[in-house]
Design a protein around this motif. Structure first.
Motif, PDB file in Angstrom:
ATOM      1  N   THR A   9       0.829  -1.201   0.000  1.00 19.27           N
ATOM      2  CA  THR A   9       0.000   0.000   0.000  1.00 19.27           C
ATOM      3  C   THR A   9       0.862   1.248   0.000  1.00 19.27           C
ATOM      4  OG1 THR A   9      -1.734  -1.205   1.203  1.00 19.27           O
ATOM      5  CG2 THR A   9      -1.827   1.206   1.230  1.00 19.27           C
ATOM      6  N   GLN A  10       1.955   1.231   0.777  1.00 18.81           N
ATOM      7  CA  GLN A  10       2.853   2.388   0.836  1.00 18.81           C
ATOM      8  C   GLN A  10       3.539   2.628  -0.523  1.00 18.81           C
ATOM      9  OE1 GLN A  10       5.488   1.575   4.083  1.00 18.81           O
ATOM     10  NE2 GLN A  10       3.981   2.141   5.670  1.00 18.81           N
ATOM     11  N   VAL A  11       3.955   1.552  -1.151  1.00 19.66           N
ATOM     12  CA  VAL A  11       4.606   1.678  -2.460  1.00 19.66           C
ATOM     13  C   VAL A  11       3.632   2.226  -3.481  1.00 19.66           C
ATOM     14  CG1 VAL A  11       5.671   0.382  -4.343  1.00 19.66           C
ATOM     15  CG2 VAL A  11       6.302  -0.110  -1.966  1.00 19.66           C
ATOM     16  N   ARG A  12       2.389   1.732  -3.433  1.00 17.26           N
ATOM     17  CA  ARG A  12       1.391   2.194  -4.380  1.00 17.26           C
ATOM     18  C   ARG A  12       1.091   3.679  -4.163  1.00 17.26           C
ATOM     19  NH1 ARG A  12      -3.286  -1.063  -3.361  1.00 17.26           N
ATOM     20  NH2 ARG A  12      -3.769   0.526  -1.800  1.00 17.26           N
ATOM     21  N   ASP A  13       0.986   4.048  -2.890  1.00 18.28           N
ATOM     22  CA  ASP A  13       0.734   5.452  -2.608  1.00 18.28           C
ATOM     23  C   ASP A  13       1.892   6.346  -3.077  1.00 18.28           C
ATOM     24  OD1 ASP A  13      -1.657   4.694  -1.508  1.00 18.28           O
ATOM     25  OD2 ASP A  13      -0.903   4.701   0.572  1.00 18.28           O
ATOM     26  N   TRP A  14       3.118   5.843  -2.927  1.00 18.20           N
ATOM     27  CA  TRP A  14       4.285   6.646  -3.351  1.00 18.20           C
ATOM     28  C   TRP A  14       4.303   6.809  -4.866  1.00 18.20           C
ATOM     29  CZ3 TRP A  14       8.646   5.348  -6.265  1.00 18.20           C
ATOM     30  CH2 TRP A  14       9.654   6.328  -6.273  1.00 18.20           C
ATOM     31  N   LEU A  15       3.978   5.716  -5.584  1.00 14.78           N
ATOM     32  CA  LEU A  15       3.934   5.808  -7.039  1.00 14.78           C
ATOM     33  C   LEU A  15       2.848   6.755  -7.511  1.00 14.78           C
ATOM     34  CD1 LEU A  15       4.475   2.037  -8.005  1.00 14.78           C
ATOM     35  CD2 LEU A  15       6.124   3.913  -8.200  1.00 14.78           C
ATOM     36  N   PHE A  16       1.711   6.730  -6.828  1.00 17.70           N
ATOM     37  CA  PHE A  16       0.646   7.644  -7.208  1.00 17.70           C
ATOM     38  C   PHE A  16       0.982   9.089  -6.875  1.00 17.70           C
ATOM     39  CE2 PHE A  16      -2.590   3.992  -6.825  1.00 17.70           C
ATOM     40  CZ  PHE A  16      -2.530   3.743  -8.193  1.00 17.70           C
ATOM     41  N   SER A  17       1.885   9.275  -5.892  1.00 17.77           N
ATOM     42  CA  SER A  17       2.233  10.650  -5.495  1.00 17.77           C
ATOM     43  C   SER A  17       3.281  11.284  -6.413  1.00 17.77           C
ATOM     44  CB  SER A  17       2.753  10.670  -4.048  1.00 17.77           C
ATOM     45  OG  SER A  17       3.995   9.990  -3.960  1.00 17.77           O
ATOM     46  N   ILE A  18       3.890  10.473  -7.284  1.00 14.01           N
ATOM     47  CA  ILE A  18       4.959  11.005  -8.155  1.00 14.01           C
ATOM     48  C   ILE A  18       4.429  12.091  -9.071  1.00 14.01           C
ATOM     49  CG2 ILE A  18       6.525  10.410 -10.056  1.00 14.01           C
ATOM     50  CD1 ILE A  18       7.081   7.780  -8.648  1.00 14.01           C
ATOM     51  N   PRO A  19       3.343  11.866  -9.808  1.00 14.59           N
ATOM     52  CA  PRO A  19       2.855  12.971 -10.671  1.00 14.59           C
ATOM     53  C   PRO A  19       2.517  14.222  -9.890  1.00 14.59           C
ATOM     54  CG  PRO A  19       1.828  10.888 -11.258  1.00 14.59           C
ATOM     55  CD  PRO A  19       2.532  10.652  -9.960  1.00 14.59           C
ATOM     56  N   ASP A  20       2.015  14.039  -8.650  1.00 16.52           N
ATOM     57  CA  ASP A  20       1.675  15.215  -7.850  1.00 16.52           C
ATOM     58  C   ASP A  20       2.920  16.026  -7.488  1.00 16.52           C
ATOM     59  OD1 ASP A  20      -0.954  14.463  -7.994  1.00 16.52           O
ATOM     60  OD2 ASP A  20      -0.893  13.363  -6.080  1.00 16.52           O
ATOM     61  N   GLN A  21       4.096  15.324  -7.335  1.00 18.24           N
ATOM     62  CA  GLN A  21       5.319  16.034  -6.969  1.00 18.24           C
ATOM     63  C   GLN A  21       5.820  16.925  -8.104  1.00 18.24           C
ATOM     64  OE1 GLN A  21       8.428  13.787  -4.995  1.00 18.24           O
ATOM     65  NE2 GLN A  21       6.949  12.235  -4.322  1.00 18.24           N
ATOM     66  N   PHE A  22       5.483  16.569  -9.376  1.00 18.96           N
ATOM     67  CA  PHE A  22       5.960  17.347 -10.534  1.00 18.96           C
ATOM     68  C   PHE A  22       4.935  18.380 -11.002  1.00 18.96           C
ATOM     69  CE2 PHE A  22       8.706  13.672 -10.684  1.00 18.96           C
ATOM     70  CZ  PHE A  22       9.927  14.183 -11.093  1.00 18.96           C
ATOM     71  N   SER A  23       3.830  18.495 -10.273  1.00 21.02           N
ATOM     72  CA  SER A  23       2.810  19.474 -10.660  1.00 21.02           C
ATOM     73  C   SER A  23       2.886  20.699  -9.757  1.00 21.02           C
ATOM     74  CB  SER A  23       1.412  18.843 -10.585  1.00 21.02           C
ATOM     75  OG  SER A  23       1.113  18.440  -9.259  1.00 21.02           O
ATOM     76  N   HIS A  24       2.546  21.834 -10.355  1.00 26.20           N
ATOM     77  CA  HIS A  24       2.517  23.098  -9.630  1.00 26.20           C
ATOM     78  C   HIS A  24       3.880  23.440  -8.999  1.00 26.20           C
ATOM     79  CE1 HIS A  24      -1.816  22.886 -10.175  1.00 26.20           C
ATOM     80  NE2 HIS A  24      -1.861  21.722  -9.516  1.00 26.20           N
ATOM     81  N   LEU A  25       4.971  23.229  -9.777  1.00 27.53           N
ATOM     82  CA  LEU A  25       6.322  23.559  -9.286  1.00 27.53           C
ATOM     83  C   LEU A  25       6.605  25.037  -9.499  1.00 27.53           C
ATOM     84  CD1 LEU A  25       8.367  20.485 -10.601  1.00 27.53           C
ATOM     85  CD2 LEU A  25       7.499  20.861  -8.289  1.00 27.53           C
ATOM     86  N   THR A  27       9.044  27.603 -10.437  1.00 24.24           N
ATOM     87  CA  THR A  27      10.345  27.675 -11.111  1.00 24.24           C
ATOM     88  C   THR A  27      11.249  28.752 -10.519  1.00 24.24           C
ATOM     89  OG1 THR A  27       9.368  29.147 -12.763  1.00 24.24           O
ATOM     90  CG2 THR A  27       9.396  26.799 -13.279  1.00 24.24           C
ATOM     91  N   ARG A  28      10.635  29.684  -9.770  1.00 26.59           N
ATOM     92  CA  ARG A  28      11.463  30.731  -9.162  1.00 26.59           C
ATOM     93  C   ARG A  28      12.127  30.256  -7.869  1.00 26.59           C
ATOM     94  NH1 ARG A  28       7.449  36.020  -9.703  1.00 26.59           N
ATOM     95  NH2 ARG A  28       7.236  35.984 -11.999  1.00 26.59           N
ATOM     96  N   ASP A  29      11.595  29.199  -7.270  1.00 27.83           N
ATOM     97  CA  ASP A  29      12.142  28.720  -5.993  1.00 27.83           C
ATOM     98  C   ASP A  29      12.268  27.200  -6.034  1.00 27.83           C
ATOM     99  OD1 ASP A  29      13.052  28.499  -3.443  1.00 27.83           O
ATOM    100  OD2 ASP A  29      11.107  28.861  -2.499  1.00 27.83           O
ATOM    101  N   PRO A  30      13.305  26.674  -6.676  1.00 29.50           N
ATOM    102  CA  PRO A  30      13.460  25.224  -6.761  1.00 29.50           C
ATOM    103  C   PRO A  30      13.664  24.563  -5.399  1.00 29.50           C
ATOM    104  CG  PRO A  30      14.792  26.323  -8.417  1.00 29.50           C
ATOM    105  CD  PRO A  30      14.284  27.382  -7.484  1.00 29.50           C
ATOM    106  N   SER A  31      14.108  25.363  -4.417  1.00 33.87           N
ATOM    107  CA  SER A  31      14.340  24.759  -3.096  1.00 33.87           C
ATOM    108  C   SER A  31      13.043  24.305  -2.428  1.00 33.87           C
ATOM    109  CB  SER A  31      15.073  25.757  -2.193  1.00 33.87           C
ATOM    110  OG  SER A  31      14.280  26.922  -1.986  1.00 33.87           O
ATOM    111  N   SER A  32      11.938  24.819  -2.917  1.00 36.21           N
ATOM    112  CA  SER A  32      10.654  24.422  -2.329  1.00 36.21           C
ATOM    113  C   SER A  32      10.040  23.199  -3.010  1.00 36.21           C
ATOM    114  CB  SER A  32       9.667  25.600  -2.418  1.00 36.21           C
ATOM    115  OG  SER A  32       9.402  25.936  -3.776  1.00 36.21           O
TER     116      SER A  32
END
Length: 229
Positions: A9-25, A27-32
């Motif tokens: 379940t944890q692995v599945r949740d992490w895989l599903f969270s990957i697209p969310d990590q690349f959305s709404h980035l 670009t002015r503050d990569p540290s965030s």
């Protein structure tokens, strides 16, 4: 303990969270950014730097390495050639001595200026000894070469065929070098043959002639430019 079902379940949740990590980035503050986009950017920059270094620095080093390898092959071939000469040095020295002896022997066959009259007499005697008649025996002008002088002699002798052959043989067997050139044999009177030829003999240059040859070959000195008043 973490059960297999919970781990999946944890692995599945992490895989599903990957697209969310690349959305709404931002670009002015990569540290965030989340850790996964930051790591991906870091890996991408690292690969880009390695590729840039390869094309800018390592490619030039590769060219130098290739040139050095070609130079190594050339030097190895030169070494082998010089090694072969070094191994056969004694043989080459003996060959050089043989060549020098041969050259010395040939030089002894060249008469000096004082011996030319005797050589001309030997040529004349070779014809008279076989009952040949000299209709022409005219020494030409001496031609000076770099290390020797050439004396041409226009000849015309008449006699029997075999006597002319014996005469040519005697000329070839003289102790001094004499060659017969431009030979032409034609019928003559009463069944005899006439041979026209140019006999060439060679002699040493005397001291004065060698000095004159050196002066003739040496370039003329250039005049110094005149000084302006």
């Amino acid at each position: 303990m973490v059960t297999a079902h919970k781990l999946k379940t944890q692995v599945r949740d992490w895989l599903f969270s990957i697209p969310d990590q690349f959305s709404h980035l931002d670009t002015r503050d990569p540290s965030s950014w989340p850790y996964l986009p930051r790591y991906c950017v870091f890996v991408g920059l690292t690969i880009a730097c390695v590729v840039a270094l390869w094309f800018l620095w390592l490619s030039a080093t590769l060219d130098e390495l290739t040139a050095a390898q070609e130079q190594e092959v050339k030097l190895r071939d030169d070494y082998r050639a010089k090694l072969a000469k070094a191994v056969s040095l004694d043989v080459l020295k003996k060959q050089r001595e043989q060549v020098q002896q041969y050259v010395t022997q040939l030089e002894k066959q060249l008469p000096s200026k004082a011996e030319m009259d005797a050589l001309l007499a030997d040529i004349n005697q070779a014809g008279l000894g076989h009952s040949l008649q000299f209709e022409l025996f005219r020494p030409g002008p001496i031609v000076l070469k770099d290390y020797y002088a050439e004396q041409p002699i226009a000849l015309r002798v008449t006699g029997r065929y075999h006597d002319i052959g014996y005469f040519a043989s005697d000329i070839a067997n003289l102790s001094r070098i004499v060659t017969l050139n431009n030979m032409s044999i034609t019928p003559a009177r009463e069944g005899a043959l006439a041979m026209d030829a140019t006999a060439k003999t060679f002699r040493y240059l005397d001291k004065d002639e060698r000095v004159a040859q050196v002066k003739a070959v040496a370039p003329a000195p250039t005049a110094a430019p005149a000084k302006k008043p």
